[in-house]
Design a protein around this motif. Structure first.
Motif, mmCIF file in Angstrom:
data_model
loop_
_atom_site.group_PDB
_atom_site.id
_atom_site.type_symbol
_atom_site.label_atom_id
_atom_site.label_comp_id
_atom_site.label_asym_id
_atom_site.label_seq_id
_atom_site.Cartn_x
_atom_site.Cartn_y
_atom_site.Cartn_z
ATOM 1 N N PRO A 110 38.366 -8.913 101.298
ATOM 2 C CA PRO A 110 39.008 -9.652 100.237
ATOM 3 C C PRO A 110 38.726 -9.573 98.786
ATOM 4 O O PRO A 110 38.462 -8.835 97.764
ATOM 5 N N ALA A 111 37.486 -10.064 98.783
ATOM 6 C CA ALA A 111 36.715 -11.223 97.880
ATOM 7 C C ALA A 111 35.847 -9.639 97.296
ATOM 8 O O ALA A 111 35.711 -9.247 96.150
ATOM 9 N N SER A 123 37.959 -1.922 101.274
ATOM 10 C CA SER A 123 36.586 -1.671 100.320
ATOM 11 C C SER A 123 36.352 -0.653 100.373
ATOM 12 O O SER A 123 35.505 0.223 99.205
ATOM 13 N N CYS A 180 37.279 -6.578 97.629
ATOM 14 C CA CYS A 180 37.776 -5.295 97.176
ATOM 15 C C CYS A 180 38.318 -5.168 95.962
ATOM 16 O O CYS A 180 38.286 -4.893 94.821
ATOM 17 N N ALA A 181 38.919 -6.892 95.487
ATOM 18 C CA ALA A 181 38.992 -7.559 93.742
ATOM 19 C C ALA A 181 37.426 -7.258 93.264
ATOM 20 O O ALA A 181 37.714 -7.487 92.090
ATOM 21 N N LEU A 182 36.218 -7.476 93.658
ATOM 22 C CA LEU A 182 35.070 -7.278 92.736
ATOM 23 C C LEU A 182 35.329 -5.681 92.458
ATOM 24 O O LEU A 182 35.179 -6.068 91.818
ATOM 25 N N GLU A 200 37.278 -3.426 92.261
ATOM 26 C CA GLU A 200 38.670 -3.548 91.353
ATOM 27 C C GLU A 200 38.368 -3.586 89.995
ATOM 28 O O GLU A 200 38.239 -2.718 88.027
ATOM 29 N N ARG A 201 37.564 -5.098 90.070
ATOM 30 C CA ARG A 201 37.624 -5.224 88.645
ATOM 31 C C ARG A 201 36.060 -4.706 88.051
ATOM 32 O O ARG A 201 36.120 -4.074 86.519
#
Length: 424
Positions: free
Chosen positions: A97-98, A6, A100-102, A104-105
């Motif tokens: 993980p959440a 992140s 990082c996904a957020l 990137e979105r």
């Protein structure tokens, strides 16, 4: 230890806009629209603005809501140790993980367009809050209110304005009424607002805006009161009286913050047990926090350590009031500040309580004030002042002559975060 993934994504967000702070909502609205307007899909929002006390008040409201069995999101800034602290999902820090996904979105939705770091990360938080079920969202304003990135929720359940004082004048105005006008920008039509103890000039501005919007005001001194009596916290409003333990957070100013939180909880319909939990179960770091473990304590076992991240004169006045409640003990400040702050206005309330000031830099902070300038400001107030390369060296120098000193590390949340990383 390697940095989390992140960190690289957050660094990319830092590069999307050349200005660190630029108050505008245009970029926020664009990015939120690209994300599907998550601000319209949030649980009931309690929106909190003010100069000081926002974090403590939010933490007490959260403790009360969670004691009542509610799932609570929270958004705060800045963080102390790691970014994840800013986004609490149903009471838990967002996972790596959440996050990082957020991020990137959000980067994909933004498509390389200009957006400030706070705007991008706040939009990311809204997306996370919209995707995770909860009963309430505690939303802390970043700066000001009217043009703050958080001010995009059309109809919050409740707004809260903590004490207003001079701060961020280059962005919010040179006078308390001007700053109060910016804070009052979070008020919404017919949405109740809890107003903490205020200077009269600030209260007049807040009441005038509330009147124009038809927003019911529940103000300290008019609709509710809080005070300390015989070692207890007493709160009274039109519903009745609460006789509670003193807040778990240190300092007389927490009586006022607790009153604000209790007024909010009563407006939300919470019971007396939840109100008691708000003041007894609250946790909030770097607000006159006693440090009892870590390398600093090991190196100076007889010393008494306190940590506070307040950075303006109003915060220093609260610190001074807290110090006056403590048993007499030689008190030494380890002091850091950002270079856009006035060191003399911060130190003035503490000048008759401190035996010395040791000025230090803030690790990895390019906007930190030069310790020599901080030391000079302390001397101008008649305080003996030295410089040290870091907190550990400052503490070592102090305890060489006074092993049982009271040492207060103060002046900057960034410095507080660095200390907590090593001593939390």
């Amino acid at each position: 230890m390697s940095e989390p993934a992140s960190a690289a994504l957050l660094a990319r967000m830092m590069e999307l806009h050349p200005s660190e702070i630029e108050l505008s909502l245009d970029r926020t609205w664009r990015l939120l629209d690209a994300l599907g307007n998550p601000q319209d899909k949030l649980p009931p929002v309690i929106h909190i603005a003010g100069t000081n006390g926002k974090g403590s008040t939010l933490a007490m409201i959260r403790a009360g809501l969670e004691a009542a069995g509610q799932r609570v999101h929270a958004y705060t800034s800045p963080h102390l140790v790691r970014f994840h602290e800013r986004i609490l999902l149903a009471g838990e820090e967002i996972s790596e993980p959440a996050l990082c996904a957020l991020l990137e979105r959000v980067l994909e939705a933004n498509a390389g367009q200009s957006v400030t770091f706070f705007e991008a990360t706040t939009c990311a938080a809204f997306a996370a809050f919209a995707d995770t079920p909860a009963d309430a969202l505690l939303l802390e304003v970043g700066m000001g209110g009217r043009m703050d990135t958080t001010n995009v929720v059309e109809t919050p359940r409740l707004t809260v304005i903590t004490p207003v004082a001079l701060d961020h004048q280059s962005f919010l105005g040179d006078t308390v009424p001007e700053i109060a006008g910016e804070k009052a920008g979070i008020l919404k039509r017919r949405v109740p607002c809890i107003v903490a103890r205020q200077q009269e000039a600030a209260l007049e501005v807040i009441e005038a805006r509330a009147d124009r919007l038809g927003a019911p005001i529940l103000a300290h001194g008019q609709h509710w009161h809080s005070w300390e009596e015989r070692g207890r916290l007493v709160f009274q409003d039109e519903t009745g009286l609460l006789d509670l333990p003193l807040p778990a957070l240190s300092g007389p100013h927490q009586i006022n913050n607790a009153g604000t939180a209790l007024a909010a909880l009563r407006e939300l319909g919470l019971s007396e047990p939840a109100c008691e939990a708000a003041v007894t179960q609250v946790r909030w770091s770097a607000r006159m926090q006693r440090l009892t473990v870590g390398p600093l304590k090991v190196a100076a076992p007889e010393a008494e350590f306190w940590l506070d991240g307040g950075h303006n004169a109003h915060a220093a006045e609260a610190i001074a009031a807290t110090l006056r409640t403590l048993p007499a003990r030689p008190t030494h400040l380890v002091f850091a500040l950002l270079n856009n702050r006035d060191p003399q206005s911060y130190l003035a309330p503490l000048s008759d309580l401190a035996d010395s000031v040791t000025a230090v830099p803030i690790p990895d902070e390019p906007s930190a004030a030069d310790p020599s300038a901080l030391a000079e400001a302390a001397r101008a107030l008649g305080l003996p002042a030295l410089e040290a390369p870091d907190v550990a060296r400052a503490v070592s120098d102090i305890v060489q002559s006074q092993p049982q000193a009271r040492i207060l590390i103060c002046g900057s949340l960034y410095q507080a975060g660095a200390v907590l990383r090593e001593n939390g």
